[in-house]
Design a protein around this motif. Structure first.
Motif, mmCIF file in Angstrom:
data_model
loop_
_atom_site.group_PDB
_atom_site.id
_atom_site.type_symbol
_atom_site.label_atom_id
_atom_site.label_comp_id
_atom_site.label_asym_id
_atom_site.label_seq_id
_atom_site.Cartn_x
_atom_site.Cartn_y
_atom_site.Cartn_z
ATOM 1 N N HIS A 61 57.091 47.392 36.398
ATOM 2 C CA HIS A 61 55.678 47.631 36.130
ATOM 3 C C HIS A 61 54.783 46.848 37.075
ATOM 4 C CE1 HIS A 61 56.319 48.994 31.653
ATOM 5 N NE2 HIS A 61 56.770 49.864 32.532
ATOM 6 N N LEU A 62 55.114 45.574 37.316
ATOM 7 C CA LEU A 62 54.268 44.751 38.174
ATOM 8 C C LEU A 62 54.332 45.216 39.622
ATOM 9 C CD1 LEU A 62 54.857 41.201 36.677
ATOM 10 C CD2 LEU A 62 52.859 42.676 36.389
ATOM 11 N N ALA A 68 51.291 47.709 43.929
ATOM 12 C CA ALA A 68 51.282 48.689 45.013
ATOM 13 C C ALA A 68 50.123 49.671 44.898
ATOM 14 C CB ALA A 68 52.608 49.461 45.025
ATOM 15 N N ASP A 69 49.379 49.586 43.798
ATOM 16 C CA ASP A 69 48.219 50.466 43.609
ATOM 17 C C ASP A 69 47.106 50.013 44.573
ATOM 18 O OD1 ASP A 69 47.323 52.674 41.739
ATOM 19 O OD2 ASP A 69 45.700 51.245 41.410
ATOM 20 N N VAL A 79 49.832 39.010 45.658
ATOM 21 C CA VAL A 79 50.186 40.081 44.727
ATOM 22 C C VAL A 79 51.361 40.846 45.327
ATOM 23 C CG1 VAL A 79 49.402 42.188 43.578
ATOM 24 C CG2 VAL A 79 47.802 40.283 43.916
ATOM 25 N N PRO A 80 52.457 41.009 44.569
ATOM 26 C CA PRO A 80 53.613 41.723 45.115
ATOM 27 C C PRO A 80 53.319 43.200 45.329
ATOM 28 C CG PRO A 80 53.914 41.339 42.773
ATOM 29 C CD PRO A 80 52.674 40.597 43.165
ATOM 30 N N ASN A 81 53.890 43.760 46.379
ATOM 31 C CA ASN A 81 53.682 45.166 46.729
ATOM 32 C C ASN A 81 55.001 45.912 46.557
ATOM 33 O OD1 ASN A 81 52.961 47.614 47.770
ATOM 34 N ND2 ASN A 81 52.185 46.841 49.709
ATOM 35 N N ALA A 141 58.116 42.363 43.815
ATOM 36 C CA ALA A 141 57.843 41.850 42.469
ATOM 37 C C ALA A 141 59.012 41.009 41.968
ATOM 38 C CB ALA A 141 57.556 43.000 41.512
ATOM 39 N N ARG A 142 60.227 41.421 42.247
ATOM 40 C CA ARG A 142 61.387 40.634 41.814
ATOM 41 C C ARG A 142 61.378 39.252 42.448
ATOM 42 N NH1 ARG A 142 65.684 45.623 42.440
ATOM 43 N NH2 ARG A 142 65.534 46.415 40.285
ATOM 44 N N GLY A 143 61.125 39.196 43.762
ATOM 45 C CA GLY A 143 61.071 37.899 44.431
ATOM 46 C C GLY A 143 59.921 37.046 43.937
ATOM 47 N N TYR A 144 58.781 37.681 43.717
ATOM 48 C CA TYR A 144 57.594 36.995 43.206
ATOM 49 C C TYR A 144 57.882 36.394 41.827
ATOM 50 C CZ TYR A 144 52.812 37.024 41.132
ATOM 51 O OH TYR A 144 51.647 36.731 40.475
#
Length: 201
Positions: free
Chosen positions: A24-25, A30-31, A41-43, A48-51
């Motif tokens: 979800h994140l 990526a929006d 902000v992860p893209n 997102a996993r690394g973040y």
């Protein structure tokens, strides 16, 4: 390591961040990225996993308490927020002061009341459950939108700390930014609560 439970409101549920929030994140990040100029902000899902792993590592070291911001109406994780800059006296288990920061929301969740309610939940837990004396907020001194939002909460502007921390702006990784500092102390919390509840009401 400081822990906090899920904090539940009418619009948003702040869930302790886990790798289960990555999909979800990643989609949220990526929006429309035009409002993410001053924070990381992860893209996409892989970022997102690394973040998330990096925030959980910081949590394990006692440096932050991260939450996924889950929109109540559809159960989607639409952003992140956290406690950081945690200060505790020697031998105590709860902080006398924390910062609320590292916050971002997908564009569709901005200006919907989610950020306001999330701040209310975080302030209430810090002042009410932990008994904190102070909650900090800070932002890049150039971020006029964020500074206006902090002032609207009733947080007191305490000045600009020059060259305070590494810039989070893409392309400025080697530079230091000026940080605008705001805070709410315990005696101001009732008025801040009133402001937040009025904005939600």
């Amino acid at each position: 390591m400081l822990l906090a439970p899920a904090l539940v409101g009418r619009l948003v549920r702040l869930e302790p961040l886990t790798e289960a929030h990555a999909e979800h994140l990643g989609a949220a990040g990526a929006d429309d990225r035009s409002t993410f100029g001053y924070t990381i902000v992860p893209n996409g899902r892989d970022e997102a996993r690394g973040y998330i792993r990096s925030l959980l590592d910081l949590h394990g070291r006692g440096e932050t308490v991260p939450f996924a911001q889950v929109r109540v109406r559809d159960g989607l994780a639409v952003g992140v927020t956290r406690y950081l800059t945690i200060r505790m006296r020697e031998g105590e288990r709860v902080p006398y002061a924390v910062e609320i920061g590292g916050t971002w929301l997908v564009s569709s969740a901005q200006r919907t009341g989610i950020n306001t309610e999330a701040k209310l939940l975080l302030f209430a837990h810090a002042f009410g459950t932990w008994g904190a004396e102070r909650v900090d907020l800070k932002t890049d001194a150039r971020n006029a939108r964020s500074r206006a939002a902090m002032a609207a909460l009733g947080a007191t502007f305490e000045g600009v700390l020059r060259k305070w921390q590494p810039s989070l702006v893409a392309g400025e990784e080697s530079e230091l930014r000026d940080s605008a500092m705001y805070a709410v102390v315990r005696s101001e919390w009732p008025e801040t609560r009133r402001r937040l509840e009025a904005r939600l009401g």
